[in-house]
Enzyme design. Structure first.
Site: not given
Ligand code: 4NP
Length: 159
Positions: A7, A10, A12-14, A123
């Protein structure tokens, strides 16, 4: 068999996908045969534990993400993993950009295994708690589909 979830951050989703697939593999008796990891396209959160909202939502379904730490995608991942599965199209585009020529791994969208109309795991970072529940529902469905595919591949390989 090695699976890498990808993702953006790294956190939240992955990592959620890593925890859910691990749990389902355990239940299916396949945890010895499949290695699971996750990483982010970006480096902002390297070394951090999953977002507390992701961890709490996963814990409500009996999945503990607390031992996971964020890392960034590395060039070697294209050689090490059989599946590199992106959460959304932007992650997938980044994977295709970095993918070396003649990489035999399956590089695609994770939700292609879900049999849903949705193709992307949205996201949840800037949204509310409900977003994390939706992420879990999508990941749960795709993990089941992925396990079916892995099971078939492992059976074909078996002498
Ligand atoms: P993830 O979510 O890609 O599912 O881990 C996010 C976590 C942080 C950010 C974006 C998406 N960020 O912009 O910091």
């Amino acid at each position: 068999m090695r699976v890498l979830f990808v993702c953006l951050g790294n956190i939240c989703r992955s990592p959620t996908a890593e925890g859910v697939l691990r749990q389902q593999l355990q239940a299916a008796g396949l945890s010895e045969r499949v290695e699971v990891d996750s990483c982010g396209i970006g480096a902002w959160h390297v070394g951090k534990a999953p977002d507390p909202r992701a961890h709490e939502a996963a814990m409500r379904r009996g999945v503990n993400l607390s031992s996971l730490r964020a890392r960034q995608l590395a060039a070697d991942d294209f050689r090490r993993f059989d599946y590199l599965l992106a959460m959304d199209r932007a992650n997938l585009a980044a994977l295709h950009e970095q993918r070396p020529a003649q990489c035999p791994a399956h590089v695609g969208l994770f939700l292609d295994f879900a049999g849903h109309v949705e193709r992307e795991v949205p996201d949840p970072y800037y949204g509310g708690e409900q977003g994390f529940e939706e992420v879990l529902d999508l990941i749960d469905a795709a993990s089941r589909g992925l396990i079916e595919e892995i099971r078939q591949r492992l059976e074909v390989r078996r002498p």
